[in-house]
Design a protein around this motif. Structure first.
Motif, short mmCIF file in Angstrom:
data_model
loop_
_atom_site.label_atom_id
_atom_site.label_comp_id
_atom_site.label_asym_id
_atom_site.label_seq_id
_atom_site.Cartn_x
_atom_site.Cartn_y
_atom_site.Cartn_z
N ALA A 1 -47.13 -7.16 25.59
CA ALA A 1 -47.94 -6.04 26.10
C ALA A 1 -49.42 -6.30 25.85
O ALA A 1 -49.82 -6.78 24.78
CB ALA A 1 -47.51 -4.74 25.43
N ALA B 1 -42.43 -0.36 25.69
CA ALA B 1 -42.67 -0.30 27.13
C ALA B 1 -41.88 0.80 27.82
O ALA B 1 -42.39 1.46 28.73
CB ALA B 1 -42.34 -1.65 27.78
N ASP C 1 -45.71 -3.00 31.11
CA ASP C 1 -46.92 -3.69 31.57
C ASP C 1 -46.56 -4.75 32.60
O ASP C 1 -47.29 -5.00 33.55
CB ASP C 1 -47.61 -4.38 30.38
CG ASP C 1 -48.45 -3.39 29.57
OD1 ASP C 1 -48.53 -2.24 29.99
OD2 ASP C 1 -49.00 -3.80 28.54
#
Length: 460
Positions: free
Chosen positions: A413, A444, A458
């Motif tokens: 990320a 996430a 992401d």
């Protein structure tokens, strides 16, 4: 990947169904039914793996975790004071009794204002889901409308939760502006919240459950404690309270009742399966035996213990006794809402207990506790499957019959803090790196019961 109900997820990751043992898996197939319950788990090389893979692929049900992403069970936070979220990270420099009277009770009293309650609780539930807390055990306030609002928000946002109306009627320890006016008033409000949660039209799957919540013995009269014990039994309801938290609180109960917290709570019928006792820093061996026999559990809150208990919970001794134990952040007694920090503090506090801190003594002389070390494997279990077992819920592991409550970790990320070195570390060493270095940015996606509840990856 928003809704995994009726899907089969192919994923790699870690879980710890057994305390002290990490189970890693790669490219496993996790079949999730229409109710968010795990139907089956197939691993490469097992007889049915190829058949299950073909069936999921042909049926359009196969979902792949992104390359490099790691699946973990969602966290279970056993001890949260929901109304205290606005003071997270503040008022950590005073004793517990001062903290309550000068800071916490005035803040909690503000939840008579439903607009303030909505603003605070909305941020809290959103933040905890984004931090990977899929199951939360909440203390509310004395206010009926605010408590119902907290339960409603958990249902709306899809967080698995227990929500309790704080009961506190002792005029000697509770301020006039913030306490239940009578035993009957506290009981009526508690029963009303139980009815509201269980009768909520959008809570048919019992995602949110009520929990009877005497704040702790100092805040309650004996009559109220006895009546709450009877109410919990009559309604077959979970219970939560504080137990032997600090020198002041532990000593107060001994002075008032002539016995320990554990013994006193037991005589009021408040120790039973589904009871969560926060802290327990001063539990004796006999206290632990009573808790184990009653099938109650302890919420270990290592970070807040540093600030308000001046003691370390004897976790290893409790586990040896067979106690059910999970972890709690103790918002806001602990200055972090992240269960990652609870895991880290569990490990570090045990190391301090093991070796002592007196620099004038030699290493072996400082050590008076014997084998009390807790490693990341045990702490990870306590934050997930151990917490689920503490409240009797099938969560915290990837196994048939368990709810698919999970978080997807993205080590790459953009704003994340994990730095993996695949050429140097493998297996549960990767998990150790995640547990000690992950931040909210690395989470996430979050699922509760197979449904997406927070996050956007992401990387697609």
């Amino acid at each position: 990947m928003n809704n995994l109900r009726g899907k089969t997820l192919r994923a790699s990751g870690f879980h710890a169904p057994v305390c002290g043992e990490v189970d890693s898996f790669a490219d496993s197939l996790i079949a999730i039914d229409e109710n968010g319950v795990i139907e089956a788990v197939h691993r490469p090389g097992e007889p049915d793996y190829d058949k299950a893979l073909r069936a999921a692929t042909d049926g359009g049900a196969l979902v792949d975790l992104p390359d490099g992403a790691i699946l973990l069970p969602g966290f279970v936070d056993l001890h949260i004071h929901a109304p205290q979220y606005p003071q997270l990270g503040n008022a950590l420099d005073v004793p517990l009794e001062v903290w309550l009277q000068s800071h916490t009770f005035p803040l909690e009293a503000r939840y008579a204002d439903l607009a303030f309650a909505r603003r605070s609780y909305t941020v809290l539930v959103d933040d905890l889901l984004a931090s990977g807390t899929t199951t939360a055990v909440y203390y509310g306030t004395i206010h009926d409308e605010a408590n119902r609002l907290l339960a409603d928000l958990c249902i709306e946002k899809g967080q698995r939760a227990f929500v309790g109306k704080v009961a506190m009627d002792n005029p000697a320890e509770c301020p006039d502006y913030y306490r239940d006016k009578s035993v009957d008033a506290a009981l009526k409000a508690t029963a009303g919240l139980i009815e509201h949660i269980r009768g909520h039209p959008d809570n048919e799957d019992s995602l949110v459950r009520p929990i009877v919540t005497p704040r702790f013995i100092p805040s309650c009269t004996d009559d109220l404690l006895a009546e709450l014990g009877a109410l919990a039994k009559d309604h077959d309801c979970h219970t939560q309270t504080h137990c032997s938290e600090s020198d002041w609180e532990h000593g107060y109960v001994i002075d008032r009742h002539g016995m320990s917290d554990t013994e006193s709570l037991d005589r009021f019928g408040l120790l039973r399966a589904g009871t969560v006792l926060a802290h327990g820093n001063f539990l004796s061996a006999s206290d632990m035996e009573v808790i184990e026999v009653r099938q109650s559990a302890v919420a270990h809150c290592p970070l807040s213990n540093i600030y308000f208990s001046d003691a370390v919970f004897p976790l290893k001794a409790a586990l040896r006794k067979g106690l059910r134990v999970g972890l709690g952040t103790d918002i806001s007694g602990g200055p972090s809402a992240s269960m990652f920090d609870s895991v880290r503090s569990t490990v570090s506090s045990a190391r301090q207990l093991e070796r002592g801190t007196d620099p004038s003594l030699g290493r072996d002389e400082r050590s008076t506790q014997g084998d009390v070390r807790i490693d990341f494997r045990e702490a990870f279990h306590l934050a997930t499957a151990g917490g689920g077992a503490a409240v009797g819920l099938p969560v915290g592991a990837f196994a048939p019959g368990f709810q698919f409550d999970a978080i997807m970790i993205d080590p790459e990320a953009v704003s994340g803090t994990i730095r993996l070195w695949p050429d140097l570390y493998e297996g549960d060493q990767v998990l150790q790196t995640i547990l000690f270095t992950a931040s909210r940015a690395n989470i996430a996606l979050v699922w509760v019961g197979g449904q997406h509840r927070s996050g956007t990856p992401d990387r697609q």
